[in-house]
Write a protein that holds these residues in place. Structure first.
Motif, PDB file in Angstrom:
ATOM      1  N   UNK A   1      -0.642  20.374  -1.739  1.00  0.00           N
ATOM      2  CA  UNK A   1      -1.949  20.021  -2.400  1.00  0.00           C
ATOM      3  C   UNK A   1      -2.085  18.292  -2.347  1.00  0.00           C
ATOM      4  N   UNK A   2      -0.879  17.847  -2.464  1.00  0.00           N
ATOM      5  CA  UNK A   2      -0.975  16.365  -2.394  1.00  0.00           C
ATOM      6  C   UNK A   2      -1.390  15.740  -1.107  1.00  0.00           C
ATOM      7  N   UNK A   3      -0.951  16.525  -0.051  1.00  0.00           N
ATOM      8  CA  UNK A   3      -1.085  16.367   1.348  1.00  0.00           C
ATOM      9  C   UNK A   3      -2.764  16.590   1.569  1.00  0.00           C
ATOM     10  N   UNK A   4      -3.258  17.513   1.059  1.00  0.00           N
ATOM     11  CA  UNK A   4      -4.796  17.813   1.084  1.00  0.00           C
ATOM     12  C   UNK A   4      -5.530  16.678   0.474  1.00  0.00           C
ATOM     13  N   UNK A   5      -5.031  16.058  -0.589  1.00  0.00           N
ATOM     14  CA  UNK A   5      -5.831  14.989  -1.161  1.00  0.00           C
ATOM     15  C   UNK A   5      -5.726  13.789  -0.552  1.00  0.00           C
ATOM     16  N   UNK A   6      -4.555  13.427  -0.106  1.00  0.00           N
ATOM     17  CA  UNK A   6      -4.423  12.253   0.778  1.00  0.00           C
ATOM     18  C   UNK A   6      -5.209  12.351   2.172  1.00  0.00           C
ATOM     19  N   UNK A   7      -5.187  13.463   2.508  1.00  0.00           N
ATOM     20  CA  UNK A   7      -6.111  13.481   3.883  1.00  0.00           C
ATOM     21  C   UNK A   7      -7.480  13.036   3.830  1.00  0.00           C
TER      22      UNK A   7
ATOM     23  N   UNK B   1     -12.293  16.015   0.564  1.00  0.00           N
ATOM     24  CA  UNK B   1     -11.549  15.114  -0.637  1.00  0.00           C
ATOM     25  C   UNK B   1     -11.995  15.177  -2.022  1.00  0.00           C
ATOM     26  N   UNK B   2     -13.273  14.939  -2.097  1.00  0.00           N
ATOM     27  CA  UNK B   2     -13.952  14.855  -3.330  1.00  0.00           C
ATOM     28  C   UNK B   2     -13.838  16.554  -4.040  1.00  0.00           C
ATOM     29  N   UNK B   3     -14.177  17.297  -3.326  1.00  0.00           N
ATOM     30  CA  UNK B   3     -14.252  18.750  -3.852  1.00  0.00           C
ATOM     31  C   UNK B   3     -12.731  19.033  -4.192  1.00  0.00           C
ATOM     32  N   UNK B   4     -11.826  18.718  -3.551  1.00  0.00           N
ATOM     33  CA  UNK B   4     -10.445  18.804  -3.681  1.00  0.00           C
ATOM     34  C   UNK B   4     -10.107  18.393  -5.023  1.00  0.00           C
ATOM     35  N   UNK B   5     -10.392  16.977  -5.250  1.00  0.00           N
ATOM     36  CA  UNK B   5     -10.290  16.335  -6.394  1.00  0.00           C
ATOM     37  C   UNK B   5     -11.122  17.126  -7.517  1.00  0.00           C
ATOM     38  N   UNK B   6     -12.104  17.306  -7.517  1.00  0.00           N
ATOM     39  CA  UNK B   6     -13.058  18.102  -8.430  1.00  0.00           C
ATOM     40  C   UNK B   6     -12.191  19.411  -9.037  1.00  0.00           C
ATOM     41  N   UNK B   7     -11.563  20.030  -7.915  1.00  0.00           N
ATOM     42  CA  UNK B   7     -10.956  21.278  -8.298  1.00  0.00           C
ATOM     43  C   UNK B   7      -9.563  21.005  -9.290  1.00  0.00           C
ATOM     44  N   UNK B   8      -8.898  19.811  -8.681  1.00  0.00           N
ATOM     45  CA  UNK B   8      -7.715  19.492  -9.473  1.00  0.00           C
ATOM     46  C   UNK B   8      -8.124  19.143 -11.058  1.00  0.00           C
ATOM     47  N   UNK B   9      -9.231  18.450 -11.172  1.00  0.00           N
ATOM     48  CA  UNK B   9      -9.691  17.993 -12.385  1.00  0.00           C
ATOM     49  C   UNK B   9     -10.070  19.113 -13.195  1.00  0.00           C
TER      50      UNK B   9
ATOM     51  N   UNK C   1       1.936   7.110  -6.491  1.00  0.00           N
ATOM     52  CA  UNK C   1       0.966   8.134  -6.884  1.00  0.00           C
ATOM     53  C   UNK C   1       1.335   9.363  -6.568  1.00  0.00           C
ATOM     54  N   UNK C   2       2.091   9.621  -5.421  1.00  0.00           N
ATOM     55  CA  UNK C   2       2.616  11.118  -5.257  1.00  0.00           C
ATOM     56  C   UNK C   2       3.626  11.306  -6.176  1.00  0.00           C
ATOM     57  N   UNK C   3       4.546  10.232  -6.569  1.00  0.00           N
ATOM     58  CA  UNK C   3       5.608  10.611  -7.490  1.00  0.00           C
ATOM     59  C   UNK C   3       5.080  10.812  -8.990  1.00  0.00           C
ATOM     60  N   UNK C   4       3.727  10.443  -9.490  1.00  0.00           N
ATOM     61  CA  UNK C   4       3.288  10.918 -10.595  1.00  0.00           C
ATOM     62  C   UNK C   4       2.640  12.386 -10.208  1.00  0.00           C
ATOM     63  N   UNK C   5       2.168  12.437  -9.354  1.00  0.00           N
ATOM     64  CA  UNK C   5       1.545  14.017  -9.176  1.00  0.00           C
ATOM     65  C   UNK C   5       2.589  14.857  -9.064  1.00  0.00           C
TER      66      UNK C   5
ATOM     67  N   UNK D   1       0.692  -1.075  -0.076  1.00  0.00           N
ATOM     68  CA  UNK D   1       0.004  -0.002   0.012  1.00  0.00           C
ATOM     69  C   UNK D   1       0.792   1.252  -0.032  1.00  0.00           C
ATOM     70  N   UNK D   2       1.955   1.234   0.812  1.00  0.00           N
ATOM     71  CA  UNK D   2       2.767   2.604   0.784  1.00  0.00           C
ATOM     72  C   UNK D   2       3.604   2.411  -0.379  1.00  0.00           C
ATOM     73  N   UNK D   3       4.180   1.543  -1.019  1.00  0.00           N
ATOM     74  CA  UNK D   3       4.661   1.759  -2.606  1.00  0.00           C
ATOM     75  C   UNK D   3       3.823   2.076  -3.452  1.00  0.00           C
ATOM     76  N   UNK D   4       2.493   1.995  -3.438  1.00  0.00           N
ATOM     77  CA  UNK D   4       1.630   2.297  -4.495  1.00  0.00           C
ATOM     78  C   UNK D   4       1.215   3.928  -4.142  1.00  0.00           C
ATOM     79  N   UNK D   5       1.281   4.171  -3.028  1.00  0.00           N
ATOM     80  CA  UNK D   5       0.993   5.694  -2.340  1.00  0.00           C
ATOM     81  C   UNK D   5       2.288   6.535  -2.858  1.00  0.00           C
TER      82      UNK D   5
END
Length: 132
Positions: free
Chosen positions: A65-71, A76-84, A51-55, A44-48
């Motif tokens: 922003x990554x910290x906010x999304x992972x919180x 979190x959905x509204x944060x994702x919507x803003x990023x999209x 993900x962080x590395x891709x972002x 799980x941590x390796x996949x996390x």
């Protein structure tokens, strides 16, 4: 993936300095386990980390922003919507830039694209430019 991998294996695999993984840990983005005082990561941590590395590599998200999304909070959905929406806007800008570059290859005006009627037709300029 079964078991755990060491911090060195993760750093080498993702081509990031050890200090980056330490920083992400201090920021609370990742939580390695400790075995014989060495940091190790489960699947799980390796996949996390992936993900962080891709972002991070795409430059679309700051560490904050990554910290906010992972919180794991209710927003979190509204944060994702803003990023999209931000990525969509960037994609539209890139598509326009690509279209102008492709047009430039065949435009009779060559590098003086600002003189091209087709280019001008797609650009908004202040109306006062044409008033007398």
């Amino acid at each position: 993936m079964t078991g755990h991998v060491t911090i060195r294996e993760v750093a080498d695999h993702f081509k990031v300095p050890l200090s980056t993984l330490h920083y992400w840990e201090r920021r609370g983005l990742i939580t390695p386990e400790r075995r014989s005082r060495q940091r190790v990561y489960d699947a799980d941590q390796v996949y996390r980390i992936a993900l962080i590395d891709i972002w991070r590599r795409t430059g679309r998200l700051s560490i904050e922003e990554i910290a906010e999304l992972l919180a794991a909070d209710d927003h979190w959905r509204s944060r994702v919507d803003r990023q999209v929406a931000a990525v969509d806007a960037q994609l539209a800008d890139l598509e326009r830039a690509r279209a102008y570059l492709v047009h430039l290859r065949t435009c009779a005006h060559g590098p003086a694209l600002e003189r091209c009627p087709e280019f001008r037709a797609g650009i908004s300029v202040p109306a006062s430019l044409f008033s007398t």
